[in-house]
Design an enzyme around this catalytic site. Structure first.
Site, mmCIF file in Angstrom:
data_model
loop_
_atom_site.group_PDB
_atom_site.id
_atom_site.type_symbol
_atom_site.label_atom_id
_atom_site.label_comp_id
_atom_site.label_asym_id
_atom_site.label_seq_id
_atom_site.Cartn_x
_atom_site.Cartn_y
_atom_site.Cartn_z
ATOM 1 N N SER A 113 18.923 -15.687 -0.256
ATOM 2 C CA SER A 113 19.493 -15.444 1.063
ATOM 3 C C SER A 113 18.424 -14.896 1.997
ATOM 4 O O SER A 113 17.633 -14.024 1.619
ATOM 5 C CB SER A 113 20.659 -14.466 0.917
ATOM 6 O OG SER A 113 20.660 -13.562 1.987
ATOM 7 N N LYS A 114 18.431 -15.428 3.224
ATOM 8 C CA LYS A 114 17.448 -14.986 4.217
ATOM 9 C C LYS A 114 17.578 -13.489 4.475
ATOM 10 O O LYS A 114 16.620 -12.812 4.764
ATOM 11 C CB LYS A 114 17.681 -15.724 5.540
ATOM 12 C CG LYS A 114 16.928 -17.008 5.650
ATOM 13 C CD LYS A 114 16.951 -17.464 7.095
ATOM 14 C CE LYS A 114 16.605 -18.949 7.128
ATOM 15 N NZ LYS A 114 16.700 -19.543 8.430
#
Ligand code: GLU
Length: 268
Positions: free
Chosen positions: A254-255
């Site tokens: 996940s960013k």
């Protein structure tokens, strides 16, 4: 004469150079180079609010650092310049006008609030959240009213829902989508800026991209893009969607949670 192999990486400069983008770039570079082809960089900077020059610099520096020199793109330029989408708006607008003239697209005057309401109603009645096509059937007096109110229209592609959309993904094999799950989608927003679907298709065609190699998160965009390619009479490139990258514990990267910029180790 055999078609030249031309691949591209098309980053949006809305964040630091992402590990996933680096991997996609590597595959595009290696594939093109293994076939004596060209590797192109195209900057997808149509999101004016989120695109930043420092992110573009970080991406280009990162590509250079990895040794992934591009044959065409920012700085080096090339025969299909400019390689920044924000500088190509007139080109996209021309194709939108063509689709409107051929009645393959129509003007949509719906406001975000109206669309939200439509979606809410669909949720309540357990229908898929697909645009109703309301503006395709506007009565002349409704149209007049919207114009008087000063509403600026978006442009929607008219999805013909006959027949499945099929393509052969070079990694996943045959992929099939039902156009009924797609609906009429926006190709140009009311501010005149194209959406990703249209801009990517136009540029891939004009830049003679032979292979679109990109992350699997884009696979649901491909049927829309194929519909546009058919409607515009463009050749359809080969598609290859790369599997997502996972963390060692098999969770999705996940960013927000994970350090995913290629320079994050150096900076932390
Ligand atoms: N701009 C898109 C992205 O950054 C790339 C789209 C594409 O490769 O077609 O994810």
């Amino acid at each position: 004469m055999e078609e030249e192999i031309r691949t591209r990486i098309a980053p949006s400069p809305t964040g630091l150079f992402h590990l996933g983008t680096a991997r996609t770039a590597l595959y595009n570079y290696l594939f093109a180079k293994s076939k004596g082809g060209k590797f192109i960089v195209r900057i997808e900077d149509t999101d004016r609010a989120r695109s930043q020059p420092e992110y573009e610099n970080d991406i280009l520096d990162g590509l250079n650092w990895l040794g992934l020199a591009w044959d065409e793109g920012p700085i080096v330029e090339g025969p299909y310049k400019p390689y920044h989408q924000a500088k190509r708006l007139k080109i996209y607008q021309k194709y939108c006008q063509q689709l409107l003239a051929e009645k393959k697209a129509y003007l949509c005057y719906c406001t975000p609030q109206e669309l939200e309401k439509e979606r809410e109603n669909q949720m309540k009645t357990h229908q898929p959240p697909i645009y109703s096509g309301r503006c395709q059937k506007l009565k002349p007096e409704e149209l007049e009213k919207y114009k008087k109110e000063g509403r600026q229209p978006a442009i929607r592609f008219l999805t013909n829902d006959e027949g499945a959309i099929e393509f052969k993904d070079l990694i996943r094999g045959k992929v099939t989508f039902d156009p009924k799950t797609i609906g009429d989608f926006i190709i140009q927003k009311s501010d005149g800026i194209p959406t990703f679907y249209l801009a990517g298709v136009v540029d891939d065609f004009l830049m003679k991209i032979s292979h679109v190699i990109r992350g699997e998160e884009h696979i649901s965009n491909t049927p829309r893009q194929i519909l546009l390619q058919r409607a515009l009479g463009f050749s359809i490139p080969e598609y290859a969607h790369l599997p997502l990258i996972f963390n060692p514990d098999k969770t999705k990267m996940s960013k927000r949670k994970d350090p995913v910029s290629i320079t994050s180790d150096c900076k932390n």
